[in-house]
Structures are given as C-alpha cells and as structure tokens.
Scaffold this motif. Sequence first.
Motif, PDB file in Angstrom:
ATOM      1  N   ARG C  36       0.960  -1.168   0.141  1.00 40.80           N
ATOM      2  CA  ARG C  36       0.023   0.107   0.000  1.00 40.80           C
ATOM      3  C   ARG C  36       0.733   1.283  -0.185  1.00 40.80           C
ATOM      4  O   ARG C  36       0.614   2.351   0.695  1.00 40.80           O
ATOM      5  CB  ARG C  36      -1.072   0.199   1.122  1.00 40.80           C
ATOM      6  CG  ARG C  36      -1.813  -1.135   1.484  1.00 40.80           C
ATOM      7  CD  ARG C  36      -2.817  -1.304   0.147  1.00 40.80           C
ATOM      8  NE  ARG C  36      -3.770  -2.334   0.581  1.00 40.80           N
ATOM      9  CZ  ARG C  36      -3.698  -3.517   0.625  1.00 40.80           C
ATOM     10  NH1 ARG C  36      -2.645  -4.041   0.224  1.00 40.80           N
ATOM     11  NH2 ARG C  36      -4.692  -4.619   0.961  1.00 40.80           N
ATOM     12  N   GLN C  38       1.490   4.450  -1.542  1.00 44.16           N
ATOM     13  CA  GLN C  38       0.732   5.197  -2.263  1.00 44.16           C
ATOM     14  C   GLN C  38       1.754   6.128  -3.111  1.00 44.16           C
ATOM     15  O   GLN C  38       2.745   6.326  -2.862  1.00 44.16           O
ATOM     16  CB  GLN C  38       0.006   6.379  -1.545  1.00 44.16           C
ATOM     17  CG  GLN C  38      -0.959   5.647  -0.464  1.00 44.16           C
ATOM     18  CD  GLN C  38      -1.852   4.766  -1.273  1.00 44.16           C
ATOM     19  OE1 GLN C  38      -2.934   5.255  -1.876  1.00 44.16           O
ATOM     20  NE2 GLN C  38      -2.039   3.461  -1.118  1.00 44.16           N
TER      21      GLN C  38
ATOM     22  N   VAL D 468     -12.292   1.709  -3.963  1.00 45.42           N
ATOM     23  CA  VAL D 468     -11.780   2.870  -4.478  1.00 45.42           C
ATOM     24  C   VAL D 468     -12.045   3.222  -6.124  1.00 45.42           C
ATOM     25  O   VAL D 468     -12.405   4.431  -6.291  1.00 45.42           O
ATOM     26  CB  VAL D 468     -10.143   2.519  -4.300  1.00 45.42           C
ATOM     27  CG1 VAL D 468      -9.426   3.987  -5.046  1.00 45.42           C
ATOM     28  CG2 VAL D 468      -9.527   2.304  -2.831  1.00 45.42           C
ATOM     29  N   SER D 552      -6.433   0.464  -7.395  1.00 47.34           N
ATOM     30  CA  SER D 552      -7.235   0.873  -5.758  1.00 47.34           C
ATOM     31  C   SER D 552      -6.043   0.678  -4.765  1.00 47.34           C
ATOM     32  O   SER D 552      -6.379   1.314  -3.832  1.00 47.34           O
ATOM     33  CB  SER D 552      -7.966  -0.230  -5.694  1.00 47.34           C
ATOM     34  OG  SER D 552      -7.517  -1.599  -5.896  1.00 47.34           O
ATOM     35  N   HIS D 555      -3.642   4.155  -5.109  1.00 45.10           N
ATOM     36  CA  HIS D 555      -4.308   5.546  -5.166  1.00 45.10           C
ATOM     37  C   HIS D 555      -5.479   5.610  -4.275  1.00 45.10           C
ATOM     38  O   HIS D 555      -6.375   6.082  -4.858  1.00 45.10           O
ATOM     39  CB  HIS D 555      -4.636   5.759  -6.459  1.00 45.10           C
ATOM     40  CG  HIS D 555      -3.476   5.548  -7.580  1.00 45.10           C
ATOM     41  ND1 HIS D 555      -2.283   5.986  -7.276  1.00 45.10           N
ATOM     42  CD2 HIS D 555      -3.464   4.903  -8.698  1.00 45.10           C
ATOM     43  CE1 HIS D 555      -1.216   5.518  -8.269  1.00 45.10           C
ATOM     44  NE2 HIS D 555      -2.183   4.911  -9.264  1.00 45.10           N
ATOM     45  N   GLN D 556      -5.135   5.046  -3.003  1.00 50.42           N
ATOM     46  CA  GLN D 556      -6.477   4.819  -2.178  1.00 50.42           C
ATOM     47  C   GLN D 556      -7.136   6.285  -1.912  1.00 50.42           C
ATOM     48  O   GLN D 556      -8.399   6.450  -1.665  1.00 50.42           O
ATOM     49  CB  GLN D 556      -5.893   4.446  -0.649  1.00 50.42           C
ATOM     50  CG  GLN D 556      -5.738   2.903  -1.061  1.00 50.42           C
ATOM     51  CD  GLN D 556      -5.210   2.168   0.258  1.00 50.42           C
ATOM     52  OE1 GLN D 556      -4.282   2.783   1.005  1.00 50.42           O
ATOM     53  NE2 GLN D 556      -5.206   0.956   0.604  1.00 50.42           N
ATOM     54  N   PRO D 559      -9.858   8.392  -5.490  1.00 50.44           N
ATOM     55  CA  PRO D 559     -10.595   7.320  -6.441  1.00 50.44           C
ATOM     56  C   PRO D 559     -11.192   7.906  -7.704  1.00 50.44           C
ATOM     57  O   PRO D 559     -11.105   7.206  -8.561  1.00 50.44           O
ATOM     58  CB  PRO D 559     -12.043   7.513  -5.691  1.00 50.44           C
ATOM     59  CG  PRO D 559     -12.032   8.434  -4.531  1.00 50.44           C
ATOM     60  CD  PRO D 559     -10.503   9.030  -4.465  1.00 50.44           C
ATOM     61  N   ALA D 562      -7.835   7.067  -9.884  1.00 48.45           N
ATOM     62  CA  ALA D 562      -7.779   5.665  -9.834  1.00 48.45           C
ATOM     63  C   ALA D 562      -8.795   5.080 -10.862  1.00 48.45           C
ATOM     64  O   ALA D 562      -8.496   4.044 -11.562  1.00 48.45           O
ATOM     65  CB  ALA D 562      -8.136   4.955  -8.393  1.00 48.45           C
TER      66      ALA D 562
END
Lengths: 336, 329, 148, 1015
Positions: C36, C38, D468, D552, D555-556, D559, D562
């Motif tokens: 995760r 980013q 997401v 997803s 790039h939480q 959205p 994403a």
Amino acid sequence: MRRPPGRGITDLVERLLTVAEVYAPVERDQSVVFDRIESAREAAIDRGPAALSPKNLVFPRCEMLLSSSTRGDESGRAPDPGPGGPRVLFGVRPCDARAIALLDRILGGGEKTDSYYIRRRESLVVISIGCTESLETCFCETTGGGPRSTEGSDILLEDLGDRCEASIITEKGVWLAGQIGLEHDPAGARTPRGPAPPAGPAADLAELKKRLDRSFEDQCWRDIALKCIGCGVCTFLCPACHCFDVIDEETAGVRVRSRIWDSCQFPAFTEQASGYNPRPSAAERFRQRVMHKFSYCIERYGMPGCVGCGRCVSRCPVNLDIRTVTASFLGDGGEP
Amino acid sequence: MEASAIVRTVRERAAELLASGRVDLVIGFEQGSMPMRAAPCFVSDADGTDRLVWNSFCGVNLARFLRGRHGRIAVVAKACDTRALVELIKENQLCRTDMVVIGVPCAGMVDSAAVEEITGHAGITGVEEADGRLLLTAGGSPVSLPREDVLCRSCRRCSTRNPVICDIAVGERAPEPEIPGFLDVDQFAALPSEERRTRIEAEMKRCIRCNACRNVCPMCYCVRCFADDAFPQWVGRGGDPGSVMSFHLVRALHLAGRCVECGACERACPTGVDLGILNRRMSADVYRHFGYRPGMAPEIPSPLSTFSPGDPEDFMLEPDRGRSCGCGG
Amino acid sequence: MTTGENPSTAGWEPGIVAFLCNWCSYAGADSAGVGRHQYPSSVRIIRVPCAGRISPFFIISAFLEGADGVLVSGCHPGDCHYTSGNLIARRRFILLKSLLEHAGVEEGRLWFTWVSASEGGRFAAVVDTVTKRVRALGPASCLRRRFI
Amino acid sequence: MTMKPAEPTGAVLVIGGGIGGIQASLDLANSGFRVYLLERLGAIGGAMAALDKTFPTNDCSMCILSPKLVECGRHLNIELLTNSELLALEGVPGAFIATVEQKPRYVDIEKCTGCGECAGVCPVRLPDAFNRGFSTRKAIYRLYEQAHPPAYQIDMNACRRCGLCARTCAAWAVDLSMEPVTHRLEVGAVVACPGFETFDAARIANYGYGLFPNVITGIEFERILSASGPTRGNLRRPSDGRMPRRIAWIQCVGSRDIHRVNNGYCSSVCCTSAIKEAVVAREHGCPDLEATVFHIDIRTHGKGFERYFDRARNEHGVRFARSEIHRVFQDASGDLILRYPEGGAVREEVFDLVVLSTGMVQSAANRELAARLGIELDEHGFCVTDTLSPVDTSVPGVFAAGAFTGPRDIPETVMGASAAASRAAELLSRARHSSTRSRKYPPEKPFGGSRPRIGVFVCRCGINIAGVVDVEAVRDHAAGLPNVVYAVDTLFACSQDSQRMIREAVSEHGLNRVVVAACTPRTHEPLFQETLREAGLNKHLFEMANIRDQCSWVHQAEPGNATAKAMDLVRMSAARARLMKPLAQTSVGVERSALVIGGGVAGMVSASALADQGFGVHLVESSGRLGGNALRLRSTLDGSDVASFVKGLSERVSNDPSIDLHLGAQVTDVAGFVGSFRSTVEEADGRRVEIVHGAAVIATGAEPHTPSGFLYGLDPGVLTLPQLEERISAGDPVAASCRNVVLIQCAGSREPGRPWCSRVCCSESLKLALEMLDRNPGIRIYILYRDIRTYGLREKYYLEARERGVRFLRYDPDDPPVIERGDREGGAGLRVTATDTVLGERFTIDADLVGLAVAVVPSGSSRRLAGLFKVPLDEDGFFMEAHAKLRPVDFPTDGVFVCGLAHGPKTIDESIVQAGAAAARASLVLCRDSIEAGGTVCVIDSAKCSGCGICALVCPFRAVEIDAEEHRAIVNEALCKGCGLCVASCRSGAADLGGFTDAEIHAMIGSFTSGNAGR
C-alpha cells in the motif's frame, strides 16, 4: 553572375502584398524555398533557383483528406479548408510555371479532376520572371520550354532593373494586374534584351519518345540504373512529379487519412499485397521515370513530364543525369 | 603521389584484376556529367577501366554497392568505405574473401555546394587539382581555392584517412590526423535544451522524407525499413514533425556503433539537413562509453551486441541517492 | 529543478508510460500495491518480459503518442531472469537517453531505473520522483504527433 | 547400487519449505513424482526470504526466489502442507506412511485473495518475528509481502477473537472454527531439508546482545537492509534511528567456539555474508561509512568469493581486522566500544553499530524431527551423512540436504536438494509418473480469420478494487471499446464461480479473447489461462489489466484518478487483446539417454545416478582409466576410504548394461539441442561414432597447478600435496622417517594470476599432517598459511591438529616463505624461512620435506568443450553455471549440466553431491517424452531478415542462429526463453515475440491516452 532584383520588382511585390497572400522564394536555413512573405525584403529573387519546387503550394507533401474520432466522440477534425483568398506565387522561373501547367492538365483537367488540387489551384495566381541566365543544370529548351516560356504563368515579368515589364497572359493575370495597377507592356516583349541564355540543346521530343518506346525491353536500363540508389530525390524535387500515396494514421483517438508524396523510385511504390512487385529493381523503376516523363505524358497530356529545371540533375546523390540518359537515346545509334 | 598517378595506378590494377579473372567487377568512380561530380561506375571488362577516376569529389561511399551482387568484386575504396566494409563483413552482409579492396588514401572530399557558395554561384565549368588547391573556372574566370577551405563537414572531422582493410594499396599513406574528438558534439550539447531543440527542429523541418540519406548509407540495408513498415507503424509517414524527427532519431540509433561517419547521407540530402547533428552524438557516446569506433577492427564485437559490467549507470534514476543519507545533507 | 507548478498548467497531471520487466520491476510494482505504498496516479504500466525486450521504438512511440514522460525499469544488474538482458539493454538505454536529450527532449522526461521484486517502496519513490519532475516540466511537445 | 523396491510409491515427502525443500520439490515434481511439501510455518521461502542480497553477485534474494515460490505454489504435483509437522514415519523405503499434522490457519487458502483488509482491521499488534521484532504485525498476518501461499493466517496465541477480520473479509475466507487436520501420506521416500536456526547471540553475554540496542545479528542487519524490511531498506540503527557511520562485524559468534559455547564447527557462510553486508551497507549508507570486519580467518572458499573479498577490500574500502573481540562496551550515547590488540598495544575504537555474525545451529524442532524420522544426528544436531554418500541419512529412503547436514550456503543447499531428489528418484524410478496428475483440456476452437470478440471481466476484489475504483464505470467504459462484445463486473474474478462465468460467457457470446481487469498476472494469469483452455481457447488469448495493485491499492485517496487510470489500463489491454493470436506449442522429441563427459568421481556418480534412474548413459573418458583425480587420493580427512570407493564405483559403472563406456575417447563435435543432441565421439582406435542424447553432463575435472618457484622441480624434497600423498600412501621411507615437514598453503592460489581459493588444500594439508603424525608420532609439522579454511564440520580436524602439535604459522602474501637448499648434514635438507605475522618474528625451519598446497586449475580441455557445447567459462577458466545461487549445475543452454571440479575447486563429497544434482537436473529433460516448444518465443519473418546476426549475438540461450545457406536467422523454439532481447535488437523488424508482439505493445502505447483533445 547574379544580380539583385531591380526596384521595379520590389515595388511590385509591395503592391501585391496589399491585395493577396504572396508566396515567393525566401531563404530559409541557407537554402531557397517558396514560402509566404510579409514584405518585399524577404523575397530572395537573387539567390538562385529554389531548392524545392513550388508544387508544395498546390500539391502539398502531406495533405489531410479527412479525419475522424476512434472513440465515438466528435474529437475529429475537418480537413484544412484550403486558402481563404487569392494567393500569389511570385518569382517562379518559367520552367516551374510550366510544370504547374502540366499539373493542371493532370490533376485539374480532363474527366478526373482532383478537388483538393483544384481548391488550392483556383485561388493561385502565378507570376514568373523570365530567366536572364542559366545554370549548367538547366535544360528547359530540351523539353520544349524556354527561358521566357509563358506556359503556366498568369503574368510573366522581365526584370529591367528600375522597372519591370509584364506580359499579362491569362484572365487571372488581368484580374491581378488590375488590382495592383500593373499594365500589360506588349512593347516590352519586343525589347531586345541580349541573347537568350543557353538552356540545353533543343531536342526532337517526338523522336525521343519513339526511340524510348522501342527500348522498353532493352537491357540498357539495367546498366543505366546500376548506380541508382532508389531514393526519391529526383521525384520529390521535380516540379512536375505528382504521384502520391494515401495513408491512415491514428493518435490519441484521432484517425486521419492523408495523402503524401510518393515516388516511383521507391520499391514499395508498386509492391502488391502478395509481395509481388512488377518493378522489382532499380532498372524498371528508373525506366518508369524516364518513360513517364518523355513518353506517357506526351501521349496523354501533350507535353513532357519534365520541364528541364535541373533540380534532379544537380541533386542526384550519384549523378544519374537524366540529360545524359535522354541524350544517349537520341545519339547516333538510336539507342545508348 | 599525384592525383593523376593515383588514377593511373587504379586503372592499371583494375585492368589487371579484370584481365586475370580475379574479379568479375570493379566498382569505382567515373567523371560525372558536370565538373565537381564523380559518379559510381561499374566496370566489368579491362577495356573499360579507362573510365575510372579519382578526385576530390568521390564522396559517395561505395561500400553501399557491393551487397547483393554475385561474383568477386574489386572496389576502389577510401578509408570510410573500408570502415563500412568492415562493419558489413561483421554483419554477414559481405564476405571478405569475395572482395578485393583497392585502397586509396584520402585527404578529404570537397563539398561542391561550398565551392558554389564561395564562387557566388557563378557556374563552375572546369576544375583541376594541384598542391592541395582547387583550380576552378568559375563564370569563365580562373579561381584558386585551398581544398582545406571547402572540405565536406564530415571530412573536416575525419579521424581515419587510410584504408582499414586493403588488398592493393594505391598511393602513399596519408598522415593520420589527430583524432579531433567530439568538440562539435560537446559544443552543441552545452547549449540549453530549448535551443538544441529549436536548432534540430529547424533541421528536421527541411526533411522531405525522400530517403536519400538512408538509401545512400552503406549501413542501411534492411529489406524493409521501419519507416516504410505499416504494421506496426512506429513512425508516421505523413508530415507531422514528431514523426519526421522520430524517423531521424531511430535512424541514428540504428546506426549507433555502426556509423562510419563517411558523411554520404549529408552530401546526398537535397535540402542540406545536418544529419551529423544526431549521428555524431551517437558516435561520441559509443566511443566514450564503450570505447568503440565503428569499422576499425573486424574482430571487435559490435558494442550493442555485448555489454560490460562496468558500463555507465549514472544516467539511471536512484531515488534513494542522497535521500537516505543522514550525514551528507 | 523547481517543483512549482507552471500556472498555465495548474491542475494538469502528466501522462507517463512505464515499461517494466515482468520478473523484477513489475513484481516491484506489485509489492508497492501489496505494501500500500501510495504514489501518484500518473503512470500507465506496460509489462514486458525483460528490459531487453524494450526497443527504442517503444519509448519514442510513447512520446509520439502523447506521453509526457517515460519510465523504464528492469532488474538490478545480476538479477536478470534471462542472465544479461538488462545489461545489453542498458547500453541501448544510455544511447537512447543521450540522443533524445541531445535533440531537445528535456532532461527529466525519460527515466531508467532498476527496481527489484521486493522494492515496493522504491518503486513508489521512483514514480513519485519521476512524476514530480515531469509535472514541473509541463506537457511534452517535442515528439508528440500533431497532424497537419 | 541401490536396492530397489519392486512396486514403490511414486510420491515423496519433502520436509522444509526453504530453498532446499523448494528445489527438491520442483526437481521431483518436474521429473514425474508427486510431492508433499511440508512447512512448519504458514508460507514457504525459509531463510532465503529474509535475506536482502546474496553473495557473491549481490543479487536480490527475493527477485531470484519469488519465481520459485510461485512455481512451487502452483505446481499441479506439489501439495503444499503449511503449518504442518511430521508426527511419524513408518514403513520401508519405497513404501512409507507419513503421519502429518496440519495446524489450523483459520483462513481458507482457497478463498483468501491476500488482499489484507483483515489485517487492516485487526486490533492486535505484536512484534513481527520475520523482521526480527524490528517492526510489528497483526494477529492476522502474512509472513512477508511476497509470501506463498499468499493467504493470511491467524496467530491464535495473540488473537482476541473479536471477529472483526471475519466480518471484514468479503471473500468469507476467515474461519475461526478450523481444527487441526491429520494427514496420512503414502510416500516412497523422504527428503529432509528443515534448515537451521541462527545462534542465539544472547548466549554470549559479553557482546551485550539484547542489552545494547545497537548490537544486532547479521540476519537482523539483512532485514534492515532489505527494501521490504522494517526500515524499507534505509540503513538506521535501532537505538535512535540514526544512520550509522561506523559499523563493526564480529565474526564467529557461536561458531569455532568451544570455550564459551560448545560449537567447534565453522558456520562456513558468515565470512562472505559479512563481506556482503559490509559492501551493501556502503552502497546503501552514507558515502563515508566505515565498515570493519573483525575475524579470525577470512573463509572465502566458495566460487568467486575470494574475488568478492578482494573487491570488498580494495574497491569498497571494507577494513578487515584479524582480531578476536571478547567484549563489547556501550557508552551513554548508545555507541559501542571495542577493544582489540593491535601492534602489541590494545586499541579502543568506537562504533555506531555492531553486527554479530551468528553461526548456524540446529533447533530443538529439528532434533525432534530427526527423532521421529529415526535418523542419526551428530553432537551438534546436524544430520549424519556419509562423506561418500553425502545426502543419505542413516535411514534408507530418507535423504537430507541443506544446512540440516552441516553449515551450507545457498548453492550447496540447492545442489544437495537436487542430489537428494536424484537419490529419491533412483529409489523410486519404477514408479515415475505413477502418482502424478495431469490436466485434460478440450480441443481448441478454430481461430482462423475470426473477428476479435473480446470479453472484459472487471473484478471488484471484494472492496479491494471496488472500494476505490468505480468498477461499474470501468465496466461501462470497457463495453464501449472497439471489438468488446461483453463486459461484466464480478465480486472475485478468481473464484470458482467466476471461472464458470467466464467459460459460459465464452461459449454464449462467442468470445475469442478475454481481458480480466483484476490483480497481477504474475500470480493469477495461469489460473485464468487454465480457464480459457477449459473453454476451448488458446491460453495466449488472455490479457490482464492490473487495476488492484496498480490502482486501488496505490491511489487509495484519489478514487477519481484511480478510476480514470483503471479505464486507461483496461483500454490498453483491450487494444492489445484485439491483436492477440493463438500461439502454437510444438513438441520436440527427447532421446532418453545422457552423455556424461569425464570419468572421474563426478562423472561416474552422475552416470550411475542416471542409470539408476532408468536412463541410458554414454560415459566418455579421455584417459584409458576411470577415476580421475580421485585415483591420487587414499582417504578423506574424516578417514573415508576413497580408494575402495573409486574401485567400487568404477566396477559398477563398467558393469552396468545401461552405461556405454568410451575410454580413451573424446567428444569432437556437438550438434542439436536439448532433447536431441548429436555428438561425435572419437574412440581410442580413431573410430568416430555419433551419439544421440537428450542431455549432457560435463564432468571433466580440473588439474593441480604446477608451481614455479619454491625449488619445485629443482629439489626432490619439494613436492605438491598430491605427490606427497602418493609418497605417504606408498609407505615411502623418506616420508616415514622425516623429522620436520613444512606444508605451504596457497602455493599458487589467491594470487594475481589465480585469484581464487582452491578450497580443498587446507583440509588436504590437515589430512596429510594427521596421517603423518599417525605414522610417525615424532614428526614435527609446520603449516604455513594465510587463512586456515577448514570450513564447516572440518574445523574439528584443525582443532585436533593443533592439539596434536602441528604448528600453524601465518605468513603475509607480500612476504612469502623462502625455500633454500639447507646445509644440514646427512642429505638434501631444505631451509624454509618466513615471517610469522602473529608474533611478527622471522623464523627458519630445517625441513626434510616441503609440501606445496598447489592451486586447483581448470582442465586444459575446458575451453574446447565449452566451444563445442556453446557454454560459458568464467574468468578463471572454470565452467560458469547459469546462476551462482539457484542454478549451480545448469548452463544457460538447456540440457547441458556441469559438476565436479570442472565447475570449480571442491572436495570429493561436494563433487558427489554436485554430480547427483547434475543427474537430477538432467533427468528433468530425460524423463519426458517430448519438450514443449513455442508459445512466447521469438519468431523471425525471414522476408524481412537480412541476416546481420545481432539476434544470434545477443541471445543468452544460443537459441538463434544464422542459417549459413539461407542467410537468415532461425530460432530454435526449444531453446528460446522468450526474453525478447533479440527482438528489440533487430533493426529490420524481422524478429518478433509471440505474446508480446511489437504490434500489441504499439497498440497499448497508442491507446494509453484518454484521447482528450488538447491534452
């Protein structure tokens, strides 16, 4: 020796600029090409013949025919609508003007006219300047033209230094002359201006055609084309060559159909989808070029496909000189 | 050796080769249709060898003409022609045993366009050479120019004047110049990116895609050039400037490590595009990074067919470089 | 290099094409996902078996088709699944980058790096760096096709 | 010869999911046996998964390991039993019953998608043992990021049973009611590779481990260096997170130590490991990082290790200090102070971090395992094996490899595992293919000329994607793309339901291409490809868009972006799918016999193993006699009888009807490729015979270096060690009556022209020294050395020799010993002068005999043979394996293998192991009827090819050749690995790569932009 254009010419150009878009020889990156000018100073009349012929104005190297979107939206673009008003092609040599006359017969006349060509051609007024000198590569007279040929010109100028003399040749010429107050000067045409420059030996084009037609299957083509590297210099520089290919291209969702110059000297020119090529080697391809210019064009359009401007002669990377080739056919034996 | 003596020797050797049957064909130069032109010529019998000439206008790289011909061929070759031959042999395009190299030392070829420019386009009707000078008849009057002043751009930076491979050596060895390095490349590279781009775009704008550069190049021998291939069509054939630029970029990449810098492409270009501006970058990089000069030795592998563990890596992104270091700032 | 936005392109986000080798860098991108990490959403990844598969055409074509930046990543030297593909490719990449930048493609548009299967964090950092640099340069125009 | 059971079970139990167990499993499963792979933990990977880099190539450990994890995890004939332990083994070789207890995972492996949502909500945080407690994990966790199987598991000791995870899991994979399961497995053999533990550094209180935060172990340091470790690869010290600038390594912590702990052996890998850590630290850390390794001897005896050591010293600036550190002190700032003697004084030096190179030890669990297997262990808990049958345990049918059998590095473990696999296959050869499973697929639907009909399946992955990415929008975007005739979203694309849905959609909508927008093709492509095959489509008509790992999950917080990116990725995939074509697989027949070149121990062991596995063998030996270098050996250091072993082996090889012996013969030509080589052998009588064989093993040995200097060849008292051994064995009177003997180590090794360690000489010298002492207790023996490299369990003989009075004097390579003719009365005495660097004194020894431990140098025939087989030699002239760590007996060229001294210096037991490994690897080729070729391979359009040959030059696998007559490139599909290097090198566009064609990639590039005008 070159001499700068007389004041008469520059005055004329200034007047033209007030009524039309003017395209004239200009110097760009050390070579002379035809491009739009905004002032008379830009015109490079004294810099020798243009490296590229003016045919780009009526028959661009790449011209969009239509465009569409691949993604179902309206992001496509309409093709270039062509010139909005009159354009003046100024300062061409009579040979280049003569080439436009040939293009007119091919693309702009007869049963099959080319609307893209016509769109550009209709608005174009051609003003040529008679040649007072010639280069080693010039051979307009061999092809039936001459330094003061009027074919293809709407107005032919003679540069007399402080003034210029105009032969107004066509209706378009009359119209433009009226716009800029240029008068037909029939007296000028009779003014002796010294000897006409030599521009290649006059040739019997009918005899040349006859001998070429007889030599289609001759082995000589193979020897002539031995050094040919198959590039497109001769055809792309030629003011009269007019072959094109149609291509489809796509980027970022826009698909475009364009036509681009093609050359009979490229192997792919006649290659078929099966891979078969009726003109498999440089010999057949070079023969095609010569035959097209000195046989087929005469047959179909009543004039040769070559105007003797000499660009192909001076720029062929391997000095494959079309004059030598035609001369060899006209030599004593009839065949080289 | 005087130019005329070189011509005599070339003709004699060529005639011997043909008469003895050692070769079936001699490829050399003949006088062109105008002054300042020499044209490739193909002589297959001893009587025809009188056509052969050698002068300052033999700029075409004759290595271009050997591929695809049958039989044994002799070629009158200057240094850059032989360098191209070496690369072509390496790339399985030619067989060394099927060729006889008549090697001629070269003091550089003359750029006829430069001569015309200097003489004000007066019309050159005659040209002779003596003592490093061109004796011209320009506009009917005699003009004398030092050859050095009108050499082709590629010849001015030439690093190899004598044939690399040779079976029959004609003339005395030319003194090899000091390798002039890549000053032109470095100077250009020192310009701001925007200016480089403007300069190169101006060059590329002149390109009319006539393919003369490619077709005259001894190293461009693909059956079908990527530029002509439609599926996939990597580079557009139309007029978009990106595609024109890409054509030349890819060509430069395809020539990287193979370009012998003969300058044939630049001489062939009808609109005078400075093709060296890209190709020289590649030559400089290949020499500096991989220590390779194309066409100098048949046994050294082509630089893009191999690698060295110590090849430069400083061009690569190292996201942690400096960042993870707590002591250097 | 400043990271300040060009006002005329405020809000603009670059499009970056990334070519990643299957065995290390693509796996590294997967690790970035699993971990995760980013990173900016600017990158479109194209998977290839090996860095050695990446022809100069891919990169030039990406610029032609409108990419504002291109990222190429393979296995670290020695890790290549195919022994030496990345090292032969490295030579090609040196030349390609040099040539494009010589021709005026701004430094900062074309990036090469090595990312291993375990380096998810590194992959995210790479995308971050590349995006910042490309964003600062604004939209690419040098090779982008424009029909005339 | 192995006594073979008549009707054995064609299945093998492999214990231990480390690299050894993985290698053994893959070798067995790929050669026709069913494998149960037992792993104590929740995922396979073992110690290697925790390493950052591997020496001596600094390869990323995870990069090279993870393809094997995936292959193992997905193999149809490998059943992974994680969280499992062996309870009992009953039965006889060929027919064992293994009782295995599998502990509950509380997560269904079949259902878990590895998304990690559960760990996100789990409230329990505890130290992460995998990161050695430097980070934390949850009670529901995965061992490490790339773990296989990727499913999570619950640590019930920590779990509070709150049920949050079960409620969060959209795949319904969490099952808190799971119970232990007992399996009764019928297996024919057992391969035990349960690995090792690192020594508990806290046992040596003086180092302050556990008290001083900045004293850590090597494996902890590896985690700190690792990009997926607790600091994400940033070098930080534990106490204050500062980047250390001065790091010290202390070697032999828990090894070579009979005083503080009873571990008299050398752990063999720690020296090179420490060098690696120091080099990597200097790369990762600050530019002026000072790395110091405190050591007794530096033992870089492996292939390429000495060069690695040299580079560390000379290029990376790592400092090596020959000092034993007895105690570590800590100051107030957390810095550490080491005191050590230097030049007669005691020097004190401050370090930011101290790394303890802890040794390998055997765990209580492994002792327990051994007890259940009934196998014998040595005093340290290592499995006892015979030197001359080094992977056989004391129980027939149970084989062992890796660090369980003594300290081993990765390639030694891999070779041992392959050798153990070969032994199991020899035992069970009659049952090959009897227990394996294979899949049957319907015939492929005709494809020719069909318009693309693309189906797009967009996975929601529970909420992993859908949480997401706007999955419906992506689906609708897909539906509008050219040639897409069907688009649908699904909760879990990888579920069984979804597979059925895909199959039905293919038939209902006439799909001929399938795009799945979900997670990574690296793990899931095979699953969907299988579904396509079941639906009658070629598996290459499949494409994946990775909208989870690349959208997803990363790039939480965006959205919108994403989703836009997911659409782009799907559009690119569809553009590619449009151009995909079915790729044909072709079969190439396999000749089920091997050519073994070299009749030494390695060649003979390899030949007999292959024969025992049921394959034909041609054994070519250039001399007239079998035995090779081993003919000069009488026994090994531990007293095993080499002479009778070689005699027995020679007889067995000579008498085996399936081994065709070619003595005095030479291979003169090699044509063909894997599966069907055609080699020409010139027999002793000059006859040439052509041999067709499916695989080849190169075992051509090495030679002792002929030394120059040291009066060798000038004085009869100066001998090489092999000569000395012959003299001793023959009962030579001079040797028997000597008073003083000097043995000089590194005579020709570890020096500029031969910068490698010859590995065997220290042990050989000890063997001779002990033997001379046995025969003549009054003899005085001096060993002049640079480093004593009695690695592994051999260390005890070094101790023994010292106890028995052998004098060890260390010399400096810049000041080597000088030998002169002595002037002693009564014969040709020798005078050896040298400086002892320990005492700093110059000494002189009057010697009767001088033995030179000469270098092992490559065989003269190597270069010729390398040329014939087109395989590489390393820079020293030994054969170079495909990969130093994980493919130690393979070449990049398929079907050719190497073993024994031809590969590099090694002892006889190591040669035997490697020979077994080569046999195992060769059997992978030979056991098949045919080799599948094609698929993702290079194809040449000969109409475009101009034969320039760049493709052939760059191909690492020699799969491309230029046809001499046609002058065009041709690809051997059986050799091509599909890397595409040649394709990108081809200027003419003649080469293309099936599955990754230029046109496909061009289509992806061309559709990457969203097409917004004015972008």
